[in-house]
Design an enzyme around this catalytic site. Structure first.
Site, PDB file in Angstrom:
ATOM      1  N   THR A 131       0.821  -1.210   0.000  1.00 61.46           N
ATOM      2  CA  THR A 131       0.000   0.000   0.000  1.00 61.46           C
ATOM      3  C   THR A 131       0.858   1.265   0.000  1.00 61.46           C
ATOM      4  N   ASP A 132       0.293   2.360  -0.501  1.00 63.86           N
ATOM      5  CA  ASP A 132       1.000   3.651  -0.446  1.00 63.86           C
ATOM      6  C   ASP A 132       1.049   4.202   0.981  1.00 63.86           C
ATOM      7  N   GLU A 133       0.237   3.618   1.899  1.00 63.42           N
ATOM      8  CA  GLU A 133       0.183   4.164   3.268  1.00 63.42           C
ATOM      9  C   GLU A 133       1.505   3.977   4.016  1.00 63.42           C
ATOM     10  N   TYR A 156      -2.251  -0.273  10.854  1.00 54.90           N
ATOM     11  CA  TYR A 156      -2.330  -0.975   9.560  1.00 54.90           C
ATOM     12  C   TYR A 156      -1.087  -0.704   8.729  1.00 54.90           C
ATOM     13  N   SER A 157      -0.749   0.595   8.545  1.00 60.09           N
ATOM     14  CA  SER A 157       0.378   0.890   7.653  1.00 60.09           C
ATOM     15  C   SER A 157       1.699   0.451   8.271  1.00 60.09           C
ATOM     16  N   LYS A 160       1.972  -3.173   7.345  1.00 57.78           N
ATOM     17  CA  LYS A 160       2.306  -3.371   5.923  1.00 57.78           C
ATOM     18  C   LYS A 160       3.763  -2.955   5.666  1.00 57.78           C
ATOM     19  N   ASN A 186      -8.129   1.687  -3.829  1.00 56.68           N
ATOM     20  CA  ASN A 186      -8.897   1.030  -4.896  1.00 56.68           C
ATOM     21  C   ASN A 186     -10.393   1.179  -4.634  1.00 56.68           C
ATOM     22  N   LYS A 195     -15.508   0.198   3.710  1.00 57.20           N
ATOM     23  CA  LYS A 195     -14.625   1.191   3.102  1.00 57.20           C
ATOM     24  C   LYS A 195     -15.474   2.323   2.531  1.00 57.20           C
ATOM     25  N   PRO A 211     -21.324   8.899   7.324  1.00 57.92           N
ATOM     26  CA  PRO A 211     -20.336   9.431   8.278  1.00 57.92           C
ATOM     27  C   PRO A 211     -19.092   9.952   7.561  1.00 57.92           C
ATOM     28  N   GLY A 289      -5.284   9.768  14.389  1.00 60.22           N
ATOM     29  CA  GLY A 289      -4.050   9.782  13.583  1.00 60.22           C
ATOM     30  C   GLY A 289      -4.306   9.810  12.082  1.00 60.22           C
ATOM     31  N   HIS A 290      -5.421  10.372  11.668  1.00 63.49           N
ATOM     32  CA  HIS A 290      -5.887  10.337  10.271  1.00 63.49           C
ATOM     33  C   HIS A 290      -4.872  10.980   9.312  1.00 63.49           C
TER      34      HIS A 290
HETATM   35  P1  NAD Z   1      -9.657  -7.423   1.669  1.00 65.14           P
HETATM   36  O1  NAD Z   1      -9.749  -7.146   3.125  1.00 65.14           O
HETATM   37  O2  NAD Z   1     -10.830  -7.165   0.797  1.00 65.14           O
HETATM   38  O3  NAD Z   1      -9.250  -8.955   1.431  1.00 65.14           O
HETATM   39  C1  NAD Z   1      -8.265  -9.593   2.188  1.00 65.14           C
HETATM   40  C2  NAD Z   1      -8.359 -11.098   1.924  1.00 65.14           C
HETATM   41  O4  NAD Z   1      -7.342 -11.745   2.688  1.00 65.14           O
HETATM   42  C3  NAD Z   1      -9.697 -11.706   2.354  1.00 65.14           C
HETATM   43  O5  NAD Z   1     -10.174 -12.582   1.355  1.00 65.14           O
HETATM   44  C4  NAD Z   1      -9.353 -12.467   3.638  1.00 65.14           C
HETATM   45  O6  NAD Z   1     -10.191 -13.580   3.849  1.00 65.14           O
HETATM   46  C5  NAD Z   1      -7.910 -12.863   3.353  1.00 65.14           C
HETATM   47  N1  NAD Z   1      -7.159 -13.092   4.609  1.00 65.14           N
HETATM   48  C6  NAD Z   1      -7.084 -12.250   5.679  1.00 65.14           C
HETATM   49  N2  NAD Z   1      -6.338 -12.803   6.643  1.00 65.14           N
HETATM   50  C7  NAD Z   1      -5.899 -14.006   6.155  1.00 65.14           C
HETATM   51  C8  NAD Z   1      -5.090 -15.032   6.688  1.00 65.14           C
HETATM   52  N3  NAD Z   1      -4.560 -14.965   7.930  1.00 65.14           N
HETATM   53  N4  NAD Z   1      -4.853 -16.137   5.923  1.00 65.14           N
HETATM   54  C9  NAD Z   1      -5.393 -16.242   4.678  1.00 65.14           C
HETATM   55  N5  NAD Z   1      -6.194 -15.299   4.137  1.00 65.14           N
HETATM   56  C10 NAD Z   1      -6.436 -14.188   4.859  1.00 65.14           C
HETATM   57  O7  NAD Z   1      -8.378  -6.630   1.167  1.00 65.14           O
HETATM   58  P2  NAD Z   1      -8.132  -5.831  -0.193  1.00 65.14           P
HETATM   59  O8  NAD Z   1      -8.657  -4.470  -0.050  1.00 65.14           O
HETATM   60  O9  NAD Z   1      -8.530  -6.691  -1.322  1.00 65.14           O
HETATM   61  O10 NAD Z   1      -6.528  -5.733  -0.139  1.00 65.14           O
HETATM   62  C11 NAD Z   1      -5.729  -6.804  -0.631  1.00 65.14           C
HETATM   63  C12 NAD Z   1      -4.261  -6.449  -0.445  1.00 65.14           C
HETATM   64  O11 NAD Z   1      -3.961  -5.256  -1.154  1.00 65.14           O
HETATM   65  C13 NAD Z   1      -3.874  -6.189   1.016  1.00 65.14           C
HETATM   66  O12 NAD Z   1      -2.597  -6.716   1.214  1.00 65.14           O
HETATM   67  C14 NAD Z   1      -3.863  -4.667   1.135  1.00 65.14           C
HETATM   68  O13 NAD Z   1      -2.959  -4.247   2.108  1.00 65.14           O
HETATM   69  C15 NAD Z   1      -3.419  -4.276  -0.260  1.00 65.14           C
HETATM   70  N6  NAD Z   1      -3.896  -2.965  -0.731  1.00 65.14           N
HETATM   71  C16 NAD Z   1      -5.225  -2.634  -0.659  1.00 65.14           C
HETATM   72  C17 NAD Z   1      -5.665  -1.402  -1.184  1.00 65.14           C
HETATM   73  C18 NAD Z   1      -7.118  -1.009  -1.147  1.00 65.14           C
HETATM   74  O14 NAD Z   1      -7.438   0.119  -1.511  1.00 65.14           O
HETATM   75  N7  NAD Z   1      -8.040  -1.868  -0.793  1.00 65.14           N
HETATM   76  C19 NAD Z   1      -4.731  -0.530  -1.748  1.00 65.14           C
HETATM   77  C20 NAD Z   1      -3.380  -0.901  -1.794  1.00 65.14           C
HETATM   78  C21 NAD Z   1      -2.977  -2.133  -1.297  1.00 65.14           C
HETATM   79  O1  DAU Z   2      -4.195   3.977   0.276  1.00 66.96           O
HETATM   80  C1  DAU Z   2      -4.403   2.593   0.185  1.00 66.96           C
HETATM   81  C2  DAU Z   2      -5.280   2.115   1.331  1.00 66.96           C
HETATM   82  O2  DAU Z   2      -6.601   2.585   1.057  1.00 66.96           O
HETATM   83  C3  DAU Z   2      -5.269   0.604   1.486  1.00 66.96           C
HETATM   84  O3  DAU Z   2      -3.980   0.182   1.816  1.00 66.96           O
HETATM   85  C4  DAU Z   2      -6.262   0.170   2.565  1.00 66.96           C
HETATM   86  O4  DAU Z   2      -6.313  -1.236   2.634  1.00 66.96           O
HETATM   87  C5  DAU Z   2      -7.633   0.699   2.193  1.00 66.96           C
HETATM   88  O5  DAU Z   2      -8.568   0.370   3.197  1.00 66.96           O
HETATM   89  C6  DAU Z   2      -7.592   2.219   1.990  1.00 66.96           C
HETATM   90  O6  DAU Z   2      -7.364   2.896   3.246  1.00 66.96           O
HETATM   91  P1  DAU Z   2      -8.174   4.237   3.639  1.00 66.96           P
HETATM   92  O7  DAU Z   2      -8.181   4.372   5.097  1.00 66.96           O
HETATM   93  O8  DAU Z   2      -7.687   5.385   2.831  1.00 66.96           O
HETATM   94  O9  DAU Z   2      -9.645   3.833   3.072  1.00 66.96           O
HETATM   95  P2  DAU Z   2     -11.116   4.012   3.690  1.00 66.96           P
HETATM   96  O10 DAU Z   2     -12.080   3.657   2.603  1.00 66.96           O
HETATM   97  O11 DAU Z   2     -11.263   3.361   5.003  1.00 66.96           O
HETATM   98  O12 DAU Z   2     -11.195   5.588   3.916  1.00 66.96           O
HETATM   99  C7  DAU Z   2     -11.013   6.503   2.850  1.00 66.96           C
HETATM  100  C8  DAU Z   2     -11.063   7.907   3.440  1.00 66.96           C
HETATM  101  O13 DAU Z   2     -12.407   8.175   3.876  1.00 66.96           O
HETATM  102  C9  DAU Z   2     -10.187   8.091   4.664  1.00 66.96           C
HETATM  103  O14 DAU Z   2      -9.648   9.413   4.655  1.00 66.96           O
HETATM  104  C10 DAU Z   2     -11.147   7.940   5.849  1.00 66.96           C
HETATM  105  C11 DAU Z   2     -12.453   8.461   5.286  1.00 66.96           C
HETATM  106  N1  DAU Z   2     -13.686   7.813   5.803  1.00 66.96           N
HETATM  107  C12 DAU Z   2     -13.743   6.459   5.796  1.00 66.96           C
HETATM  108  C13 DAU Z   2     -14.869   5.816   6.258  1.00 66.96           C
HETATM  109  C14 DAU Z   2     -14.946   4.305   6.275  1.00 66.96           C
HETATM  110  C15 DAU Z   2     -14.752   8.600   6.238  1.00 66.96           C
HETATM  111  O15 DAU Z   2     -14.686   9.855   6.213  1.00 66.96           O
HETATM  112  N2  DAU Z   2     -15.865   7.950   6.681  1.00 66.96           N
HETATM  113  C16 DAU Z   2     -15.973   6.601   6.727  1.00 66.96           C
HETATM  114  O16 DAU Z   2     -17.025   6.071   7.184  1.00 66.96           O
END
Ligand code: NAD
Ligand code: DAU
Length: 348
Positions: A131-133, A156-157, A160, A186, A195, A211, A289-290
Site C-alpha cells: 500500500t502507499d500508506e 495498519y500501515s 504493511k 482502490n 470502506k 459518516p 491519527g488520520h
Molecule cells: P480485503 O480485506 O478485501 O481482502 C483480504 C483477503 O485476505 C480476504 O479474502 C481475507 O479472507 C484474506 N485473509 C485475511 N487474513 C488471512 C489469513 N490470515 N490467511 C489467509 N487469508 C487471509 O483486502 P483488499 O482491499 O482486497 O486488499 C488486498 C491487499 O492489497 C492487502 O494486502 C492490502 O494491504 C493491499 N492494498 C489494498 C488497497 C485497497 O485500496 N483496498 C490498496 C493498496 C494495497
Molecule cells: O491507500 C491505500 C489504502 O486505502 C489501502 O492500503 C487500505 O487497505 C484501504 O482500506 C484504503 O485505506 P483508507 O483508510 O484510505 O480507506 P477508507 O475507505 O477506510 O477511507 C477513505 C477515506 O475516507 C479516509 O480518509 C477515511 C475516510 N472515511 C472512511 C470511512 C470508512 C470517512 O470519512 N468515513 C468513513 O465512514
C-alpha cells in the site's frame, strides 16, 4: 502447467479481480487461491470461476505453517502473489494485534514456506502487494515516489511497512527473488462495505447517515480495481527483480467531494430529488491519527512497463454504483453473515 501461482487473499476485494484476470488470461497457468475467508473473504466473488480447470481453492490461514507447506507441495507452487491481509485502517486502530499476526507473522510464514520449498530460487518470484500508506502522510503538495522514506502512521500501515521490510530482507539475506508494488486507494465491485465508497453507496440506498470523518478534507488517490489487477499482471511478468513499483490513479479527491459526488449520482440513479442524499451527510469524530493526503507518482510503472489507468473516474464510479445496485443480495449476504450458508452449500 507453465506456472503454478499461489495467490493469497484471492477471495477478497482486489484478490478476486487478480485471480479472475490470471485464470482467464493464462489458461496454461495453474492458479491456486489461498484464503482463510475472514469477514472480508467471499467465494461468491469468484463464483464464475468454479468450473475452470486451471482454478483451485485452498481454505488455509497464512499463519498455519504446516498447511502452507502442504499447499506448496500439493500444487508444486512456482510463484506467489501475496495479497492476504487485514486491510481496514479503522479495525487496525481497535485491534492492532490482529494486523501484526496476519500482515507481519503471516507474511514471514509465507516467505519461509517459499524459501524452503524453492530450494533452488532461480526462476521463482515472490510478489508482495502493498500500500502507499507505508510512506505516511503528505501535506497539500508533493507525491510518493518509490524512493520516499517509509513513515507509517497507523497500525495498519506499520504492519504493511513491516511486511515490505521482511520481503526486502529475504531478498537481501537469502536471495529470494521478489517484487513489491505500493498502490493507492482502490474502488470497484466486491469491496466490503466498511470502506468509504461502498459504505456511502450502501447507506444512501438505505437512507442511512453518511459518516464523514473530521471535516472531510483528507485527500485520497482513487484507482479502479481492474486497473490495479492489470498493473499487478505487468509487474509480475515484466517488473525488474527486487524492485518496487508505485501504482496510482492520478485521481485525487477530498473525501467530502467524493461523498457529494456519490450523493448526486445516486439521486439520479434512484430517481430521488436532487439534494436528497446530501442531507444524509453527517460529520463525525475524526479517525485517530488520520493521514491528511496520499498521492502517488506512478511515473516509474508508466515509463518502464507502459501502464496507466484505462478507466476514467467517471466510468469507474458509474460501473461501481451500478454493480452495487444490481448486487443487493451480495451486500445483504456479506453484511448479515448469510455467506456462511453459501460456503457450506458449495464447499461443505
Ligand atoms: P480485503 O480485506 O478485501 O481482502 C483480504 C483477503 O485476505 C480476504 O479474502 C481475507 O479472507 C484474506 N485473509 C485475511 N487474513 C488471512 C489469513 N490470515 N490467511 C489467509 N487469508 C487471509 O483486502 P483488499 O482491499 O482486497 O486488499 C488486498 C491487499 O492489497 C492487502 O494486502 C492490502 O494491504 C493491499 N492494498 C489494498 C488497497 C485497497 O485500496 N483496498 C490498496 C493498496 C494495497
Ligand atoms: O491507500 C491505500 C489504502 O486505502 C489501502 O492500503 C487500505 O487497505 C484501504 O482500506 C484504503 O485505506 P483508507 O483508510 O484510505 O480507506 P477508507 O475507505 O477506510 O477511507 C477513505 C477515506 O475516507 C479516509 O480518509 C477515511 C475516510 N472515511 C472512511 C470511512 C470508512 C470517512 O470519512 N468515513 C468513513 O465512514
Amino acid at each position: 502447467m507453465e506456472k503454478s501461482i499461489l495467490i493469497t487473499g484471492g477471495a477478497g476485494f482486489i484478490g478476486s479481480h487478480v485471480v479472475r484476470l490470471f485464470v482467464n488470461k493464462y489458461p496454461d497457468y495453474r492458479i491456486v487461491n489461498l484464503d482463510c475467508l475472514t469477514y472480508a473473504g467471499n467465494l461468491e466473488n469468484l463464483a464464475d470461476l468454479e468450473d475452470k480447470k486451471n482454478y483451485h481453492f485452498a481454505k488455509v490461514d497464512i499463519l498455519e505453517e504446516m498447511a502452507l507447506e502442504k499447499v506448496f507441495n500439493d500444487y508444486q507452487i512456482t510463484d506467489v502473489i501475496h495479497l492476504a491481509a487485514e486491510s481496514h485502517v479503522d479495525r487496525s486502530i481497535t485491534d492492532p494485534l490482529a494486523f501484526v499476526k496476519t500482515n507481519v507473522l503471516g507474511t514471514v510464514n509465507l516467505l519461509n514456506a517459499a524459501k524452503t520449498f524453492w530450494k533452488n530460487l532461480e526462476g521463482h518470484l515472490f510478489y508482495h502487494v502493498s500500500t502507499d500508506e507505508v510512506y505516511g502522510s503528505l501535506p497539500e503538495d508533493g507525491y510518493f515516489l518509490e524512493t520516499t522514506p517509509y513513515d507509517p502512521q497507523s497500525p495498519y500501515s506499520a504492519s504493511k511497512a513491516s511486511s515490505d521490510h521482511f520481503v526486502r530482507a529475504y531478498a537481501n539475506t537469502y536471495g529470494l527473488r521478489t517484487v513489491i508494488s505500493n498502490c493507492s486507494n482502490n474502488y470497484g465491485p466486491n469491496q466490503f462495505p466498511e470502506k468509504l465508497i461502498p459504505l456511502v453507496i450502501h447507506n444512501i440506498k438505505n437512507h442511512k447517515s453518511l459518516p464523514v470523518y473530521g471535516k472531510g478534507e483528507n485527500v485520497r488517490d482513487w484507482l479502479y480495481v481492474e486497473d490495479h489487477a492489470v498493473a499487478i499482471d505487468l509487474v509480475f511478468h515484466r517488473g525488474k527483480l527486487n524492485h518496487t513499483y508505485n501504482i496510482g490513479g492520478f485521481n485525487e479527491w477530498k473525501n467530502i467531494d467524493i461523498v457529494k459526488l456519490l450523493c448526486k449520482l445516486m439521486d439520479q440513479k434512484l430517481n430521488r430529488e436532487p439534494g436528497a442524499s446530501e442531507k444524509l451527510i453527517t460529520f463525525v469524530k475524526d479517525r485517530a491519527g488520520h493521514d491528511l493526503r496520499y498521492a502517488i507518482d506512478a511515473g516509474k510503472i508508466h515509463k518502464e512497463l507502459g501502464w496507466k489507468p484505462s478507466v476514467t473516474f467517471e466510468q469507474g464510479i458509474e460501473k461501481t454504483i451500478d454493480w452495487y445496485l444490481k448486487n443487493e443480495d451480495w451486500l445483504e449476504s456479506v453484511t448479515s453473515g448469510d455467506y456462511q450458508k453459501y460456503y457450506q452449500q458449495h464447499y461443505g
